[in-house]
Design a protein around this motif. Sequence first.
Motif, PDB file in Angstrom:
ATOM      1  N   PHE A 292       0.727  -1.285   0.251  1.00 27.01           N
ATOM      2  CA  PHE A 292       0.098   0.040  -0.141  1.00 27.01           C
ATOM      3  C   PHE A 292       1.061   1.302  -0.060  1.00 27.01           C
ATOM      4  CE2 PHE A 292      -2.332   3.534   2.086  1.00 27.01           C
ATOM      5  CZ  PHE A 292      -3.759   3.538   1.408  1.00 27.01           C
ATOM      6  N   ILE A 293       0.444   2.102  -0.811  1.00 27.77           N
ATOM      7  CA  ILE A 293       1.434   3.364  -1.211  1.00 27.77           C
ATOM      8  C   ILE A 293       0.420   4.563  -0.772  1.00 27.77           C
ATOM      9  CG2 ILE A 293       2.812   4.779  -2.483  1.00 27.77           C
ATOM     10  CD1 ILE A 293       3.698   2.376  -3.643  1.00 27.77           C
ATOM     11  N   ILE A 294       0.766   5.746  -0.062  1.00 27.81           N
ATOM     12  CA  ILE A 294       0.176   6.817  -0.093  1.00 27.81           C
ATOM     13  C   ILE A 294       0.417   7.714  -1.109  1.00 27.81           C
ATOM     14  CG2 ILE A 294      -0.343   8.828   1.569  1.00 27.81           C
ATOM     15  CD1 ILE A 294      -1.449   6.545   2.966  1.00 27.81           C
ATOM     16  N   TYR A 295      -0.370   7.731  -2.350  1.00 24.79           N
ATOM     17  CA  TYR A 295      -0.161   8.346  -3.307  1.00 24.79           C
ATOM     18  C   TYR A 295      -0.304  10.030  -3.122  1.00 24.79           C
ATOM     19  CZ  TYR A 295       0.878   4.327  -6.292  1.00 24.79           C
ATOM     20  OH  TYR A 295       1.434   2.982  -6.389  1.00 24.79           O
ATOM     21  N   ASP A 296       0.282  10.800  -4.033  1.00 24.28           N
ATOM     22  CA  ASP A 296      -0.182  12.408  -3.669  1.00 24.28           C
ATOM     23  C   ASP A 296      -1.542  12.560  -3.630  1.00 24.28           C
ATOM     24  OD1 ASP A 296       2.589  12.464  -3.936  1.00 24.28           O
ATOM     25  OD2 ASP A 296       2.890  13.383  -5.875  1.00 24.28           O
ATOM     26  N   ASP A 297      -2.174  12.059  -4.545  1.00 21.07           N
ATOM     27  CA  ASP A 297      -3.711  12.494  -4.534  1.00 21.07           C
ATOM     28  C   ASP A 297      -4.344  12.063  -3.137  1.00 21.07           C
ATOM     29  OD1 ASP A 297      -3.525   9.632  -5.053  1.00 21.07           O
ATOM     30  OD2 ASP A 297      -5.314   9.637  -6.430  1.00 21.07           O
ATOM     31  N   LEU A 298      -4.069  10.835  -2.731  1.00 19.80           N
ATOM     32  CA  LEU A 298      -4.369  10.724  -1.158  1.00 19.80           C
ATOM     33  C   LEU A 298      -3.973  11.688  -0.361  1.00 19.80           C
ATOM     34  CD1 LEU A 298      -6.050   8.978   0.718  1.00 19.80           C
ATOM     35  CD2 LEU A 298      -4.224   7.147   0.571  1.00 19.80           C
ATOM     36  N   PHE A 299      -2.753  11.851  -0.153  1.00 18.94           N
ATOM     37  CA  PHE A 299      -1.862  12.633   0.751  1.00 18.94           C
ATOM     38  C   PHE A 299      -2.573  14.092   0.714  1.00 18.94           C
ATOM     39  CE2 PHE A 299       1.244  15.291   2.420  1.00 18.94           C
ATOM     40  CZ  PHE A 299       2.028  14.708   3.408  1.00 18.94           C
TER      41      PHE A 299
ATOM     42  N   LYS B 133       6.903  15.561   6.415  1.00 17.11           N
ATOM     43  CA  LYS B 133       5.903  14.743   5.322  1.00 17.11           C
ATOM     44  C   LYS B 133       5.928  13.265   5.784  1.00 17.11           C
ATOM     45  CE  LYS B 133       4.759  14.398   0.647  1.00 17.11           C
ATOM     46  NZ  LYS B 133       5.011  15.094  -0.739  1.00 17.11           N
ATOM     47  N   SER B 134       7.062  12.705   5.938  1.00 18.47           N
ATOM     48  CA  SER B 134       7.499  11.205   6.109  1.00 18.47           C
ATOM     49  C   SER B 134       6.595  10.730   7.412  1.00 18.47           C
ATOM     50  CB  SER B 134       8.736  10.744   6.337  1.00 18.47           C
ATOM     51  OG  SER B 134       9.438  11.455   7.204  1.00 18.47           O
ATOM     52  N   ILE B 135       6.469  11.658   8.427  1.00 14.82           N
ATOM     53  CA  ILE B 135       5.806  11.213   9.794  1.00 14.82           C
ATOM     54  C   ILE B 135       4.605  11.251   9.363  1.00 14.82           C
ATOM     55  CG2 ILE B 135       5.124  12.050  11.975  1.00 14.82           C
ATOM     56  CD1 ILE B 135       7.829  12.688  12.572  1.00 14.82           C
ATOM     57  N   ILE B 136       3.916  12.274   8.724  1.00 13.44           N
ATOM     58  CA  ILE B 136       2.326  12.427   8.445  1.00 13.44           C
ATOM     59  C   ILE B 136       1.918  11.135   7.588  1.00 13.44           C
ATOM     60  CG2 ILE B 136       0.608  13.875   7.256  1.00 13.44           C
ATOM     61  CD1 ILE B 136       2.437  16.176   8.071  1.00 13.44           C
ATOM     62  N   ASN B 137       2.873  10.965   6.392  1.00 11.14           N
ATOM     63  CA  ASN B 137       2.511   9.694   5.600  1.00 11.14           C
ATOM     64  C   ASN B 137       2.449   8.418   6.348  1.00 11.14           C
ATOM     65  OD1 ASN B 137       2.878   7.525   3.625  1.00 11.14           O
ATOM     66  ND2 ASN B 137       3.358   9.418   2.120  1.00 11.14           N
ATOM     67  N   CYS B 138       3.286   8.102   7.283  1.00 11.21           N
ATOM     68  CA  CYS B 138       3.374   6.729   7.968  1.00 11.21           C
ATOM     69  C   CYS B 138       2.299   6.786   9.016  1.00 11.21           C
ATOM     70  CB  CYS B 138       4.813   6.589   8.567  1.00 11.21           C
ATOM     71  SG  CYS B 138       5.104   5.044   9.221  1.00 11.21           S
ATOM     72  N   VAL B 139       2.015   7.700   9.740  1.00 16.17           N
ATOM     73  CA  VAL B 139       0.880   7.691  10.644  1.00 16.17           C
ATOM     74  C   VAL B 139      -0.425   7.722   9.911  1.00 16.17           C
ATOM     75  CG1 VAL B 139      -0.299   8.824  12.559  1.00 16.17           C
ATOM     76  CG2 VAL B 139       2.133   8.867  12.235  1.00 16.17           C
TER      77      VAL B 139
ATOM     78  N   GLU C 233       7.987   2.114  10.567  1.00 17.17           N
ATOM     79  CA  GLU C 233       8.882   2.797   9.597  1.00 17.17           C
ATOM     80  C   GLU C 233       9.272   3.961  10.312  1.00 17.17           C
ATOM     81  OE1 GLU C 233       9.625   1.327   6.662  1.00 17.17           O
ATOM     82  OE2 GLU C 233       8.393  -0.183   7.273  1.00 17.17           O
ATOM     83  N   ILE C 234       8.690   4.425  10.898  1.00 17.03           N
ATOM     84  CA  ILE C 234       9.048   5.707  11.791  1.00 17.03           C
ATOM     85  C   ILE C 234       9.376   5.458  13.104  1.00 17.03           C
ATOM     86  CG2 ILE C 234       8.003   7.471  10.103  1.00 17.03           C
ATOM     87  CD1 ILE C 234       5.901   7.780  12.402  1.00 17.03           C
ATOM     88  N   ASP C 235       9.550   4.292  13.732  1.00 14.77           N
ATOM     89  CA  ASP C 235       9.848   4.112  15.047  1.00 14.77           C
ATOM     90  C   ASP C 235      11.259   3.829  15.180  1.00 14.77           C
ATOM     91  OD1 ASP C 235      10.305   2.995  17.558  1.00 14.77           O
ATOM     92  OD2 ASP C 235       8.482   1.485  17.449  1.00 14.77           O
ATOM     93  N   TYR C 236      11.998   5.019  15.232  1.00 12.83           N
ATOM     94  CA  TYR C 236      13.402   5.069  15.428  1.00 12.83           C
ATOM     95  C   TYR C 236      14.204   4.162  16.512  1.00 12.83           C
ATOM     96  CZ  TYR C 236      18.266   7.147  16.424  1.00 12.83           C
ATOM     97  OH  TYR C 236      19.455   7.212  16.461  1.00 12.83           O
ATOM     98  N   GLU C 237      13.484   4.232  17.654  1.00 16.50           N
ATOM     99  CA  GLU C 237      13.986   3.472  18.668  1.00 16.50           C
ATOM    100  C   GLU C 237      13.834   1.857  18.268  1.00 16.50           C
ATOM    101  OE1 GLU C 237      11.642   4.799  21.990  1.00 16.50           O
ATOM    102  OE2 GLU C 237      12.060   6.867  21.454  1.00 16.50           O
TER     103      GLU C 237
END
Length: 535
Positions: free
Chosen positions: A456-463, A486-492, A513-517
């Motif tokens: 699943f990809i968050i394409y520009d139109d969905l974003f 943008k990367s955080i918003i996309n992932c959440v 994907e954004i859980d750095y720890e």
Amino acid sequence: MKKIIVFIIIFYFSTFIYSQKNTVNIEPVNDIISTQVQKFSQLLNLLDRYYVDTVNFSHLTEEAIKGLLSELDPHSVYIPAKDVKSVEEPLVGSFEGIGITFQIIRDTINVIEVISGGPAEIVGIFPGDKIIKIDDSVAYGSYVTNDYVTKKLRGPKGTSVKVTIKRVNHSELIDFIIIRDKIPLNSINAAYMLEPGIAYIKVDRFARNTINEFKNTINELKKEKIDFLILDLRGNGGGYLSTAVQLADEFLDAGKLIVYTQGRSMPVNKYASSAKGEYQDGKLIVLIDERSASASEIVAGAMQDWDRAILMGRRSFGKGLVQNPYYLLDGSLVRLTIAKYYTPTGRCIQKPYSNSNEYYHDIENRLKKGELMHPDSVHLPDSLKYYTLNKNRLVYGGGGIMPDVFIPLDTSLSSELSNQLVRKNIYNMYVIDIISKEREKLLNSYPTKEVFRKKFIIYDDLFNNFLNYAKNNEIEINNDELERSKSIINCVLKASIARYLYGVSGYYYNIYEIDYELKKAVELGKDGKVFEQLY
């Protein structure tokens, strides 16, 4: 704060250890107490006879009890009788109801999640459904609160409730008759293979059913080859002492001290490991942070003291007090601190609490001092030095558990925009209002959370559609903050859609994907050098 409640109640940050229930002996045990009881009774009689206005004695007594306990320690608390049941449910591990997670959005009850195997799922309730009526009474409007919904939908096992649903893409309202049943409160939020060979289990709280959940989970994961396990205790505020002991037992061979407790009126009580655990020999990483408290610290401390696991993350909360629940005459409850607990090396990790204001704002102060970003901002005195029991590694007591590997809080991609989207609940609102219309199509295309994360990809139109939705809900879009986050918003957004489709485990599986720890723990575990100091 989001106006959200889990119908299987979402566990809040409670930081306590629970022992067995007790009933209070109402007879004074010495002359000093007897004198104070008579003094208080005399005051109540004076108020009853002479005070100028009518007095609510129940309320006055409850406030007096709260004031008395506030002079002791931060974790001795009074719980009114009407609140006892709801407060205990997260640890009891079940309640009787219909089995949904709901959220009130624009005065309407929205189904967020349907508990697998629960009564609501059996009759065909879906995430995204809106509850319009309960037992033929209108159930939307400004008077609809979390308490209102809870009282209407919960009830004894075997009783029924009629729920009228508005469903996306259906012109007619749909009636369901749901037979209430016992609903489990899961304490393991997520468990899966992060990568081949890397197992992951996130424990949310230490409840009565946690060990059964853990055994089932680890045995399922062991069907694949496990190179190392990551046990995630971040944000876990505690729970039952006995459950913490049992979980630690799963990682230790027999006869090892796990924790001991001692108080002014409580003799030393030692808890040791017993039979062979389900994951006694494999490599182990334990993740902790500043919100890991109490029972979480018992497990982490035992693993560290016995050189059984590598602890990663940040200094834990520092709550080393044990509470016992005592019931009063009217069914109210006092959680009273009766002892301190000590790790196997003798460490008491309770932080100072003489200044209550500093105690309650400790995490905020850690952030201000830079401790959450830099390990050298933590200053622990030499008097608190201890050494582990097998490898003689230096560890510290007092003020929480210091991890073996510090992982800083990563705020590099955060912004006011990303924070506002969370605080104002835009992700969940968008999923319910927009994405719910595509539920069947999405599930057909992405039948599992694994397929969803991969394809699943968050394409520009969905974003962009999401951003427009946010604007329409009074979120100001700052372009610089958008670029940063943008990367955080996309992932959440992706993880929020996954939660709607697959439940809470779908959320955690995709937020990785954004859980750095967590990603840092995976990286260091795969490198292998971090385990050399133990194995």
